[in-house]
Design an enzyme around this catalytic site. Structure first.
Site, PDB file in Angstrom:
ATOM      1  N   HIS A   1       0.757  -1.225  -0.087  1.00 43.33           N
ATOM      2  CA  HIS A   1      -0.227  -0.044  -0.009  1.00 43.33           C
ATOM      3  C   HIS A   1       1.078   1.443  -0.021  1.00 43.33           C
ATOM      4  O   HIS A   1       0.508   2.331  -0.541  1.00 43.33           O
ATOM      5  CB  HIS A   1      -1.027   0.054   1.151  1.00 43.33           C
ATOM      6  CG  HIS A   1      -2.118   0.885   1.001  1.00 43.33           C
ATOM      7  ND1 HIS A   1      -2.223   1.819   1.890  1.00 43.33           N
ATOM      8  CD2 HIS A   1      -3.120   0.948   0.332  1.00 43.33           C
ATOM      9  CE1 HIS A   1      -3.444   2.400   1.640  1.00 43.33           C
ATOM     10  NE2 HIS A   1      -3.980   1.971   0.592  1.00 43.33           N
ATOM     11  N   CYS A   2       1.963   1.142   0.795  1.00 39.21           N
ATOM     12  CA  CYS A   2       3.032   2.299   0.873  1.00 39.21           C
ATOM     13  C   CYS A   2       3.469   2.906  -0.399  1.00 39.21           C
ATOM     14  O   CYS A   2       3.791   3.978  -0.764  1.00 39.21           O
ATOM     15  CB  CYS A   2       3.841   2.104   1.756  1.00 39.21           C
ATOM     16  SG  CYS A   2       3.400   1.621   3.526  1.00 39.21           S
ATOM     17  N   ILE A   3       3.575   1.673  -1.572  1.00 36.70           N
ATOM     18  CA  ILE A   3       4.416   2.078  -2.536  1.00 36.70           C
ATOM     19  C   ILE A   3       3.595   2.325  -3.838  1.00 36.70           C
ATOM     20  O   ILE A   3       3.855   2.353  -5.064  1.00 36.70           O
ATOM     21  CB  ILE A   3       5.502   1.021  -2.941  1.00 36.70           C
ATOM     22  CG1 ILE A   3       4.566  -0.336  -3.287  1.00 36.70           C
ATOM     23  CG2 ILE A   3       6.511   0.756  -1.634  1.00 36.70           C
ATOM     24  CD1 ILE A   3       5.947  -1.356  -3.665  1.00 36.70           C
TER      25      ILE A   3
END
Length: 353
Positions: free
Chosen positions: A333-335
């Site tokens: 999700h962060c990338i």
């Protein structure tokens, strides 16, 4: 105009990512760099099975990105230092009053609080680059915030964390009221659930100080997915127990009590740096699918896929090994950052669709 951030499960136009480049996140050795390139590439190729992907690549890395990604992914060249697209890129919103209009919120990014190790000045301009490339109307904000610090249900409710938006290294003069007013203006939030904290490792040297997207999310209004650490030897056992108690006392924007769905952590408790923050909450919902973090634990990974497929009916869950991403401070999700599909434009009366 009324901007609104759709739920991640709403239809997407595409997903945006940023390709790894030299800096703290890439790693100090050639082997570490290759692991990073492979991890980001695997995520991009998996998403591309479901929807278009655009990868922003620094000019130093454009050739490598094209070689690794091939024709599956569109490459956009732009200067980068950090490449966590959820945080450095814009948060996309729609305007219900203008169905054909896409908005892009340009939060201030300062490297998760301007740490001595963070390199962020180039990527601080990423929201404007992505907004222009996507044809979105830019929505400037003076709030220091990251996309990983918020999670919405698409119906007015937003999850956020006291230690992120109220972090004095980010917003030294903010209080809840000011943050809430800005989130109402930019993403259309009407109901705010302030988690008291995030996972333990997220407060260490290279953490975000409590991003919500690794601990909780809302697959639908009135429902919350919550990271569950069942092992009492891990400090997040107490953290997630207390968060469950807290969320059980909350409601959504419509006043409904929250149904809490536990998503158990993998069995691994530690790595070379200490207690891990491995979490299946850091997945990405895509068109007809869910791209799920994997940790090399067959039973735990399969259990997470089953839980998430039940939470997002009609979608196929696919696991991508994310240990190399988590070693660098985040997950799938962060990338990534989803660009929602535009709302359908109303047709004149009497015109068949």
């Amino acid at each position: 105009m009324t901007w609104r951030m759709p739920a991640e499960s709403a239809p997407h136009e595409r997903t945006w990512m940023a390709f790894p480049c030299e800096g703290p996140t890439l790693g100090e050795t050639a082997q570490a760099a290759e692991e990073c390139y492979r991890a980001w590439t695997a995520v991009a190729r998996t998403i591309a099975e479901f929807e278009p992907v655009t990868m922003v690549a620094d000019p130093r890395e454009t050739s490598r990105a094209r070689d690794l990604l091939g024709s599956d992914v569109t490459i956009l060249e732009a200067p980068l230092d950090e490449f966590w697209m959820r945080d450095v890129g814009p948060t996309f919103v729609l305007d219900a009053d203008r169905p054909g209009v896409l908005g892009a919120v340009d939060w201030i990014f300062n490297g998760w609080g301007d740490h001595e190790w963070s390199q962020w000045h180039k990527s601080a301009g990423m929201a404007r680059i992505v907004a222009e490339a996507s044809g979105a109307e830019l929505i400037s904000s003076l709030l220091v915030n990251e996309g990983g610090g918020i999670h919405v249900d698409g119906a007015g409710t937003v999850l956020l964390t006291e230690t992120v938006q109220l972090d004095p290294r980010r917003n030294p003069y903010a209080d809840r009221a000011r943050v809430e007013a800005e989130l109402a203006r930019t993403i259309g939030a009407t109901h705010f659930i302030w988690l008291p904290r995030g996972l333990t490792r997220d407060y260490e040297q290279f953490g975000t100080n409590g991003h919500v997207d690794i601990v909780a999310g809302m697959p639908a209004p009135g429902r919350v997915l919550l990271h569950h650490q069942p092992d009492p030897d891990h400090p997040d056992h107490d953290v997630t127990r207390d968060l469950r108690t807290f969320l059980a006392q909350q409601t959504d924007a419509a006043g409904r009590p929250l149904e809490i769905i536990d998503v158990p952590a993998p069995e691994c408790l530690t790595d070379a740096e200490g207690f891990v923050d491995w979490s299946y909450l850091n997945h990405l919902v895509v068109n007809d699918g869910i791209v799920v973090c994997g940790f090399g634990e067959e039973k735990a990974d399969a259990r997470a896929r089953e839980i998430l497929q039940q939470a997002y009916p009609g979608r196929r869950a696919v696991t991508v090994d994310s240990r190399a991403i988590f070693e660098r401070g985040g997950g799938i999700h962060c990338i990534t950052q989803q660009q929602p599909a535009l709302l359908p434009t109303a047709l004149p009366t009497g015109v068949a669709r």
